[in-house]
Scaffold this motif. Structure first.
Motif, PDB file in Angstrom:
ATOM      1  N   GLY A 197      -0.789  10.679  51.197  1.00  0.00           N
ATOM      2  CA  GLY A 197       0.432  10.854  52.136  1.00  0.00           C
ATOM      3  C   GLY A 197       0.188  10.405  52.905  1.00  0.00           C
ATOM      4  N   ALA A 198      -1.172   9.635  54.146  1.00  0.00           N
ATOM      5  CA  ALA A 198      -1.204   9.281  55.114  1.00  0.00           C
ATOM      6  C   ALA A 198      -1.194   8.033  55.284  1.00  0.00           C
ATOM      7  N   ALA A 199      -1.169   6.816  53.596  1.00  0.00           N
ATOM      8  CA  ALA A 199      -0.926   6.015  52.847  1.00  0.00           C
ATOM      9  C   ALA A 199       1.002   5.436  53.565  1.00  0.00           C
ATOM     10  N   ASP A 200       1.163   6.807  52.979  1.00  0.00           N
ATOM     11  CA  ASP A 200       2.937   6.067  52.563  1.00  0.00           C
ATOM     12  C   ASP A 200       3.065   6.293  54.003  1.00  0.00           C
ATOM     13  N   TYR A 201       2.797   7.323  55.540  1.00  0.00           N
ATOM     14  CA  TYR A 201       2.869   7.321  56.424  1.00  0.00           C
ATOM     15  C   TYR A 201       3.193   5.432  57.296  1.00  0.00           C
ATOM     16  N   GLU A 227       2.678  -5.454  58.353  1.00  0.00           N
ATOM     17  CA  GLU A 227       0.802  -6.104  58.025  1.00  0.00           C
ATOM     18  C   GLU A 227       0.823  -5.277  56.532  1.00  0.00           C
ATOM     19  N   LEU A 228       1.067  -3.572  56.176  1.00  0.00           N
ATOM     20  CA  LEU A 228       0.379  -3.313  55.437  1.00  0.00           C
ATOM     21  C   LEU A 228       1.157  -3.550  53.390  1.00  0.00           C
ATOM     22  N   THR A 229       2.576  -4.416  53.495  1.00  0.00           N
ATOM     23  CA  THR A 229       2.900  -4.425  51.998  1.00  0.00           C
ATOM     24  C   THR A 229       2.144  -5.807  51.776  1.00  0.00           C
ATOM     25  N   GLY A 230       1.780  -4.751  50.222  1.00  0.00           N
ATOM     26  CA  GLY A 230       0.631  -4.670  48.930  1.00  0.00           C
ATOM     27  C   GLY A 230      -0.268  -4.517  49.660  1.00  0.00           C
ATOM     28  N   VAL A 231      -0.597  -3.930  50.436  1.00  0.00           N
ATOM     29  CA  VAL A 231      -2.196  -3.575  50.581  1.00  0.00           C
ATOM     30  C   VAL A 231      -2.299  -2.625  49.815  1.00  0.00           C
ATOM     31  N   ALA A 232      -4.133  -2.145  48.974  1.00  0.00           N
ATOM     32  CA  ALA A 232      -3.701  -1.415  48.552  1.00  0.00           C
ATOM     33  C   ALA A 232      -4.983  -0.184  48.822  1.00  0.00           C
ATOM     34  N   PHE A 233      -4.329   1.079  48.891  1.00  0.00           N
ATOM     35  CA  PHE A 233      -5.039   1.961  49.676  1.00  0.00           C
ATOM     36  C   PHE A 233      -6.466   2.368  47.902  1.00  0.00           C
ATOM     37  N   GLU A 234      -7.226   2.366  48.075  1.00  0.00           N
ATOM     38  CA  GLU A 234      -8.013   3.707  47.563  1.00  0.00           C
ATOM     39  C   GLU A 234      -9.212   3.862  47.596  1.00  0.00           C
ATOM     40  N   ARG A 247      -6.972  -7.244  50.166  1.00  0.00           N
ATOM     41  CA  ARG A 247      -6.107  -6.302  50.503  1.00  0.00           C
ATOM     42  C   ARG A 247      -5.791  -5.119  49.603  1.00  0.00           C
ATOM     43  N   ARG A 248      -7.316  -4.766  50.063  1.00  0.00           N
ATOM     44  CA  ARG A 248      -7.732  -3.361  50.298  1.00  0.00           C
ATOM     45  C   ARG A 248      -8.093  -2.857  51.196  1.00  0.00           C
ATOM     46  N   ILE A 249      -8.252  -1.396  51.320  1.00  0.00           N
ATOM     47  CA  ILE A 249      -9.012  -0.342  51.688  1.00  0.00           C
ATOM     48  C   ILE A 249      -8.834   0.692  51.410  1.00  0.00           C
ATOM     49  N   VAL A 250     -10.669   0.981  51.363  1.00  0.00           N
ATOM     50  CA  VAL A 250     -10.957   1.531  50.129  1.00  0.00           C
ATOM     51  C   VAL A 250     -11.629   3.180  50.893  1.00  0.00           C
ATOM     52  N   LEU A 251     -11.666   4.237  50.834  1.00  0.00           N
ATOM     53  CA  LEU A 251     -12.138   5.073  51.237  1.00  0.00           C
ATOM     54  C   LEU A 251     -13.094   5.906  50.746  1.00  0.00           C
ATOM     55  N   PHE A 252     -14.298   6.264  50.740  1.00  0.00           N
ATOM     56  CA  PHE A 252     -15.549   7.448  50.563  1.00  0.00           C
ATOM     57  C   PHE A 252     -15.583   7.677  50.827  1.00  0.00           C
ATOM     58  N   ARG A 253     -14.715   8.894  50.070  1.00  0.00           N
ATOM     59  CA  ARG A 253     -15.014  10.733  49.353  1.00  0.00           C
ATOM     60  C   ARG A 253     -15.871  11.073  50.103  1.00  0.00           C
ATOM     61  N   VAL A 254     -17.163  11.508  49.180  1.00  0.00           N
ATOM     62  CA  VAL A 254     -18.728  11.207  49.795  1.00  0.00           C
ATOM     63  C   VAL A 254     -18.981  12.023  51.114  1.00  0.00           C
ATOM     64  N   PRO A 255     -19.118   9.864  51.290  1.00  0.00           N
ATOM     65  CA  PRO A 255     -19.074  10.304  52.889  1.00  0.00           C
ATOM     66  C   PRO A 255     -18.932  11.337  53.864  1.00  0.00           C
ATOM     67  N   MET A 301      -9.829   9.711  58.863  1.00  0.00           N
ATOM     68  CA  MET A 301      -9.882   8.074  58.489  1.00  0.00           C
ATOM     69  C   MET A 301      -9.109   6.925  57.399  1.00  0.00           C
ATOM     70  N   VAL A 302      -8.173   7.636  57.421  1.00  0.00           N
ATOM     71  CA  VAL A 302      -7.441   6.725  56.653  1.00  0.00           C
ATOM     72  C   VAL A 302      -6.328   6.376  58.252  1.00  0.00           C
ATOM     73  N   PHE A 303      -6.717   6.628  59.171  1.00  0.00           N
ATOM     74  CA  PHE A 303      -6.077   6.140  60.266  1.00  0.00           C
ATOM     75  C   PHE A 303      -7.027   4.643  60.953  1.00  0.00           C
ATOM     76  N   ARG A 304      -8.586   5.449  61.045  1.00  0.00           N
ATOM     77  CA  ARG A 304      -8.789   4.472  61.354  1.00  0.00           C
ATOM     78  C   ARG A 304      -9.593   2.926  60.509  1.00  0.00           C
ATOM     79  N   ALA A 305      -9.902   3.402  58.932  1.00  0.00           N
ATOM     80  CA  ALA A 305      -9.900   2.593  58.579  1.00  0.00           C
ATOM     81  C   ALA A 305      -8.481   1.523  58.734  1.00  0.00           C
ATOM     82  N   THR A 306      -7.509   1.880  58.348  1.00  0.00           N
ATOM     83  CA  THR A 306      -6.237   1.359  58.809  1.00  0.00           C
ATOM     84  C   THR A 306      -6.232   0.718  59.884  1.00  0.00           C
ATOM     85  N   ALA A 307      -6.521   0.444  61.389  1.00  0.00           N
ATOM     86  CA  ALA A 307      -6.689   0.374  62.302  1.00  0.00           C
ATOM     87  C   ALA A 307      -7.342  -1.130  62.366  1.00  0.00           C
TER      88      ALA A 307
END
Length: 117
Positions: free
Chosen positions: A22-26, A34-41, A64-72, A94-100
């Motif tokens: 949801g945050a990635a879609d926004y 800036e985010l065309t073709g970027v994969a959020f994983e 062209r990847r942003i990976v969020l680590f769920r457990v940490p 965290m999604v916003f911080r990683a994307t920033a």
């Protein structure tokens, strides 16, 4: 033999992935160029985490990847209140911080219409 707690863990990971999506879609809509073709994983844990500094995300402009680590994010982040709304805000932040980090901006600059931050 498996018990109900396994269902809860699976449900929690699905909720985490849904919040990230949801945050990635926004963000894709707000920062299309800036985010065309970027994969959020979503990943469980970083591969070779330093026990003193476990990363919450990883970004790669080359891949062209942003990976969020769920457990940490879920286990090591501090929340002043542990409820569904605060967990959602934590994950979204965290999604916003990683994307920033990925786009080279301040996280507060990414929320153009004040929807998230």
């Amino acid at each position: 033999m498996l018990g109900p707690e396994l269902f809860i863990v699976g449900q929690r990971s699905e909720q985490f992935s849904s919040i990230v999506a949801g945050a990635a879609d926004y963000l894709r809509g707000a920062w299309e160029q800036e985010l065309t073709g970027v994969a959020f994983e979503v990943g469980a844990m970083p591969a070779a985490a330093d026990p003193d500094e476990v990363p919450r995300w990883w970004t790669s402009k080359l891949e062209r990847r942003i990976v969020l680590f769920r457990v940490p994010i879920e286990r090591l982040s501090r929340m002043h209140r542990n409820d569904p709304e605060h967990r959602q805000m934590l994950i979204e932040s965290m999604v916003f911080r990683a994307t920033a980090e990925y786009v080279g901006r301040d996280p507060w600059d990414l929320d153009k219409d004040g929807r998230y931050l």
